[in-house]
Design a protein around this motif. Structure first.
Motif, PDB file in Angstrom:
ATOM      1  N   SER A   1       7.079 -16.263  -7.621  1.00  0.00           N
ATOM      2  CA  SER A   1       7.863 -15.176  -7.023  1.00  0.00           C
ATOM      3  C   SER A   1       7.300 -13.814  -7.414  1.00  0.00           C
ATOM      4  O   SER A   1       7.185 -12.918  -6.585  1.00  0.00           O
ATOM      5  N   ARG A   2       6.929 -13.678  -8.685  1.00  0.00           N
ATOM      6  CA  ARG A   2       6.360 -12.420  -9.167  1.00  0.00           C
ATOM      7  C   ARG A   2       5.029 -12.120  -8.465  1.00  0.00           C
ATOM      8  O   ARG A   2       4.742 -10.982  -8.115  1.00  0.00           O
ATOM      9  N   LEU A   3       4.243 -13.162  -8.242  1.00  0.00           N
ATOM     10  CA  LEU A   3       2.973 -12.980  -7.554  1.00  0.00           C
ATOM     11  C   LEU A   3       3.191 -12.418  -6.148  1.00  0.00           C
ATOM     12  O   LEU A   3       2.537 -11.444  -5.751  1.00  0.00           O
ATOM     13  N   TYR A   4       4.115 -13.010  -5.397  1.00  0.00           N
ATOM     14  CA  TYR A   4       4.334 -12.586  -4.010  1.00  0.00           C
ATOM     15  C   TYR A   4       5.042 -11.252  -3.883  1.00  0.00           C
ATOM     16  O   TYR A   4       4.768 -10.490  -2.967  1.00  0.00           O
ATOM     17  N   MET A   5       5.971 -10.960  -4.783  1.00  0.00           N
ATOM     18  CA  MET A   5       6.744  -9.729  -4.605  1.00  0.00           C
ATOM     19  C   MET A   5       6.128  -8.521  -5.291  1.00  0.00           C
ATOM     20  O   MET A   5       6.422  -7.396  -4.914  1.00  0.00           O
ATOM     21  N   LEU A   6       5.235  -8.742  -6.282  1.00  0.00           N
ATOM     22  CA  LEU A   6       4.726  -7.595  -7.022  1.00  0.00           C
ATOM     23  C   LEU A   6       3.207  -7.626  -7.218  1.00  0.00           C
ATOM     24  O   LEU A   6       2.503  -6.710  -6.800  1.00  0.00           O
ATOM     25  N   GLU A   7       2.691  -8.675  -7.841  1.00  0.00           N
ATOM     26  CA  GLU A   7       1.288  -8.693  -8.247  1.00  0.00           C
ATOM     27  C   GLU A   7       0.327  -8.667  -7.056  1.00  0.00           C
ATOM     28  O   GLU A   7      -0.615  -7.874  -7.040  1.00  0.00           O
ATOM     29  N   HIS A   8       0.549  -9.533  -6.089  1.00  0.00           N
ATOM     30  CA  HIS A   8      -0.353  -9.604  -4.931  1.00  0.00           C
ATOM     31  C   HIS A   8      -0.352  -8.294  -4.138  1.00  0.00           C
ATOM     32  O   HIS A   8      -1.422  -7.711  -3.922  1.00  0.00           O
ATOM     33  N   PRO A   9       0.804  -7.784  -3.716  1.00  0.00           N
ATOM     34  CA  PRO A   9       0.770  -6.542  -2.918  1.00  0.00           C
ATOM     35  C   PRO A   9       0.210  -5.351  -3.693  1.00  0.00           C
ATOM     36  O   PRO A   9      -0.591  -4.583  -3.161  1.00  0.00           O
TER      37      PRO A   9
ATOM     38  N   ILE B   1      -4.238  -1.455  -4.552  1.00  0.00           N
ATOM     39  CA  ILE B   1      -5.190  -0.788  -5.451  1.00  0.00           C
ATOM     40  C   ILE B   1      -6.627  -1.095  -5.021  1.00  0.00           C
ATOM     41  O   ILE B   1      -7.482  -0.205  -4.990  1.00  0.00           O
ATOM     42  N   GLY B   2      -6.900  -2.357  -4.678  1.00  0.00           N
ATOM     43  CA  GLY B   2      -8.238  -2.728  -4.223  1.00  0.00           C
ATOM     44  C   GLY B   2      -8.645  -1.977  -2.963  1.00  0.00           C
ATOM     45  O   GLY B   2      -9.781  -1.502  -2.849  1.00  0.00           O
ATOM     46  N   ILE B   3      -7.735  -1.847  -2.030  1.00  0.00           N
ATOM     47  CA  ILE B   3      -8.044  -1.158  -0.776  1.00  0.00           C
ATOM     48  C   ILE B   3      -8.156   0.351  -0.997  1.00  0.00           C
ATOM     49  O   ILE B   3      -8.974   1.016  -0.350  1.00  0.00           O
ATOM     50  N   ILE B   4      -7.402   0.887  -1.936  1.00  0.00           N
ATOM     51  CA  ILE B   4      -7.566   2.304  -2.305  1.00  0.00           C
ATOM     52  C   ILE B   4      -8.969   2.530  -2.857  1.00  0.00           C
ATOM     53  O   ILE B   4      -9.641   3.506  -2.510  1.00  0.00           O
ATOM     54  N   LEU B   5      -9.441   1.619  -3.709  1.00  0.00           N
ATOM     55  CA  LEU B   5     -10.796   1.747  -4.257  1.00  0.00           C
ATOM     56  C   LEU B   5     -11.847   1.701  -3.147  1.00  0.00           C
ATOM     57  O   LEU B   5     -12.809   2.479  -3.156  1.00  0.00           O
ATOM     58  N   ILE B   6     -11.670   0.804  -2.197  1.00  0.00           N
ATOM     59  CA  ILE B   6     -12.602   0.713  -1.070  1.00  0.00           C
ATOM     60  C   ILE B   6     -12.585   2.009  -0.261  1.00  0.00           C
ATOM     61  O   ILE B   6     -13.634   2.535   0.130  1.00  0.00           O
ATOM     62  N   THR B   7     -11.410   2.559  -0.043  1.00  0.00           N
ATOM     63  CA  THR B   7     -11.274   3.808   0.705  1.00  0.00           C
ATOM     64  C   THR B   7     -11.949   4.966  -0.027  1.00  0.00           C
ATOM     65  O   THR B   7     -12.671   5.770   0.579  1.00  0.00           O
ATOM     66  N   VAL B   8     -11.734   5.059  -1.334  1.00  0.00           N
ATOM     67  CA  VAL B   8     -12.363   6.113  -2.135  1.00  0.00           C
ATOM     68  C   VAL B   8     -13.883   5.958  -2.103  1.00  0.00           C
ATOM     69  O   VAL B   8     -14.617   6.943  -1.956  1.00  0.00           O
ATOM     70  N   GLY B   9     -14.358   4.723  -2.222  1.00  0.00           N
ATOM     71  CA  GLY B   9     -15.798   4.486  -2.179  1.00  0.00           C
ATOM     72  C   GLY B   9     -16.418   4.915  -0.858  1.00  0.00           C
ATOM     73  O   GLY B   9     -17.486   5.537  -0.835  1.00  0.00           O
ATOM     74  N   TYR B  10     -15.751   4.598   0.232  1.00  0.00           N
ATOM     75  CA  TYR B  10     -16.265   5.013   1.537  1.00  0.00           C
ATOM     76  C   TYR B  10     -16.289   6.532   1.645  1.00  0.00           C
ATOM     77  O   TYR B  10     -17.279   7.119   2.102  1.00  0.00           O
TER      78      TYR B  10
ATOM     79  N   HIS C   1      -8.105  -2.279   5.903  1.00  0.00           N
ATOM     80  CA  HIS C   1      -6.878  -1.572   6.272  1.00  0.00           C
ATOM     81  C   HIS C   1      -6.043  -2.351   7.292  1.00  0.00           C
ATOM     82  O   HIS C   1      -4.807  -2.316   7.239  1.00  0.00           O
ATOM     83  N   ILE C   2      -6.686  -3.028   8.207  1.00  0.00           N
ATOM     84  CA  ILE C   2      -5.935  -3.860   9.159  1.00  0.00           C
ATOM     85  C   ILE C   2      -5.203  -4.970   8.402  1.00  0.00           C
ATOM     86  O   ILE C   2      -4.029  -5.248   8.657  1.00  0.00           O
ATOM     87  N   GLN C   3      -5.903  -5.600   7.464  1.00  0.00           N
ATOM     88  CA  GLN C   3      -5.278  -6.659   6.659  1.00  0.00           C
ATOM     89  C   GLN C   3      -4.119  -6.089   5.840  1.00  0.00           C
ATOM     90  O   GLN C   3      -3.083  -6.739   5.689  1.00  0.00           O
ATOM     91  N   LEU C   4      -4.283  -4.877   5.321  1.00  0.00           N
ATOM     92  CA  LEU C   4      -3.203  -4.235   4.568  1.00  0.00           C
ATOM     93  C   LEU C   4      -1.979  -4.010   5.449  1.00  0.00           C
ATOM     94  O   LEU C   4      -0.847  -4.281   5.033  1.00  0.00           O
ATOM     95  N   LEU C   5      -2.180  -3.529   6.671  1.00  0.00           N
ATOM     96  CA  LEU C   5      -1.047  -3.291   7.579  1.00  0.00           C
ATOM     97  C   LEU C   5      -0.309  -4.586   7.902  1.00  0.00           C
ATOM     98  O   LEU C   5       0.928  -4.626   7.895  1.00  0.00           O
ATOM     99  N   ILE C   6      -1.061  -5.646   8.171  1.00  0.00           N
ATOM    100  CA  ILE C   6      -0.435  -6.941   8.446  1.00  0.00           C
ATOM    101  C   ILE C   6       0.315  -7.422   7.204  1.00  0.00           C
ATOM    102  O   ILE C   6       1.445  -7.918   7.296  1.00  0.00           O
ATOM    103  N   GLY C   7      -0.290  -7.246   6.040  1.00  0.00           N
ATOM    104  CA  GLY C   7       0.359  -7.647   4.787  1.00  0.00           C
ATOM    105  C   GLY C   7       1.628  -6.861   4.510  1.00  0.00           C
ATOM    106  O   GLY C   7       2.611  -7.415   4.020  1.00  0.00           O
ATOM    107  N   LEU C   8       1.626  -5.569   4.819  1.00  0.00           N
ATOM    108  CA  LEU C   8       2.836  -4.765   4.603  1.00  0.00           C
ATOM    109  C   LEU C   8       3.973  -5.200   5.520  1.00  0.00           C
ATOM    110  O   LEU C   8       5.131  -5.266   5.098  1.00  0.00           O
ATOM    111  N   VAL C   9       3.653  -5.492   6.775  1.00  0.00           N
ATOM    112  CA  VAL C   9       4.679  -6.011   7.683  1.00  0.00           C
ATOM    113  C   VAL C   9       5.232  -7.319   7.135  1.00  0.00           C
ATOM    114  O   VAL C   9       6.444  -7.525   7.068  1.00  0.00           O
ATOM    115  N   LEU C  10       4.336  -8.185   6.708  1.00  0.00           N
ATOM    116  CA  LEU C  10       4.738  -9.479   6.152  1.00  0.00           C
ATOM    117  C   LEU C  10       5.585  -9.290   4.901  1.00  0.00           C
ATOM    118  O   LEU C  10       6.572 -10.005   4.695  1.00  0.00           O
TER     119      LEU C  10
END
Length: 142
Positions: free
Chosen positions: A83-91, A96-105, A53-62
């Motif tokens: 460009s597609r990777l940075y603006m859409l695919e990566h975020p 989705i990956g962090i949502i899965l981790i959150t649901v698992g926890y 989640h910390i990495q997600l917050l830093i990524g969202l600011v970025l």
């Protein structure tokens, strides 16, 4: 400010991946050895959740301050793979990956039997880690 967040996001990613993989393998070993789901097992999985989640917050600011983030969102940028990777695919994949981790926890925290709790962490964290590894821009990662 943009360069600082870019470096922070890139270098903390190593720590986050190490923590998530550590949680996964710790859980796997405990599951194989049929150990009870203790408070320390919950806290270790919580450490992975917090790191992600910390990495997600830093990524969202970025994402919002980067010239390759939301300001680059256009039909023309969709034609360029990087460009597609940075603006859409990566975020999107990271979220989705962090949502899965959150649901698992959450499911493991509220589970009843020990094996089921470990299984939930293994499945959800495993899928989350897989998605995270899938969309890291390896060609430009320091």
């Amino acid at each position: 400010m943009y360069i600082g967040f870019q470096h922070l996001h890139s270098y903390i990613a190593y720590i986050v991946l190490a923590v998530l993989l550590g949680v996964f393998f710790y859980t796997l070993i405990n599951f194989i050895n049929k150990k009870t789901f203790t408070e320390s097992a919950r806290k270790i999985s919580l450490a992975g959740l917090i790191a992600a989640h910390i990495q997600l917050l830093i990524g969202l600011v970025l994402y919002f301050i980067s010239p390759m983030g939301i300001s680059n969102f256009s039909g023309e940028a969709m034609g360029d793979a990087m460009s597609r990777l940075y603006m859409l695919e990566h975020p999107l994949t990271m979220i989705i990956g962090i949502i899965l981790i959150t649901v698992g926890y959450s499911k493991a925290k509220n589970g009843k039997d020990d094996a089921g709790r470990y299984k939930k962490i293994l499945i959800y964290y495993g899928l989350g880690i897989f998605l995270i590894l899938l969309r890291i821009p390896w060609s430009v990662w320091p």
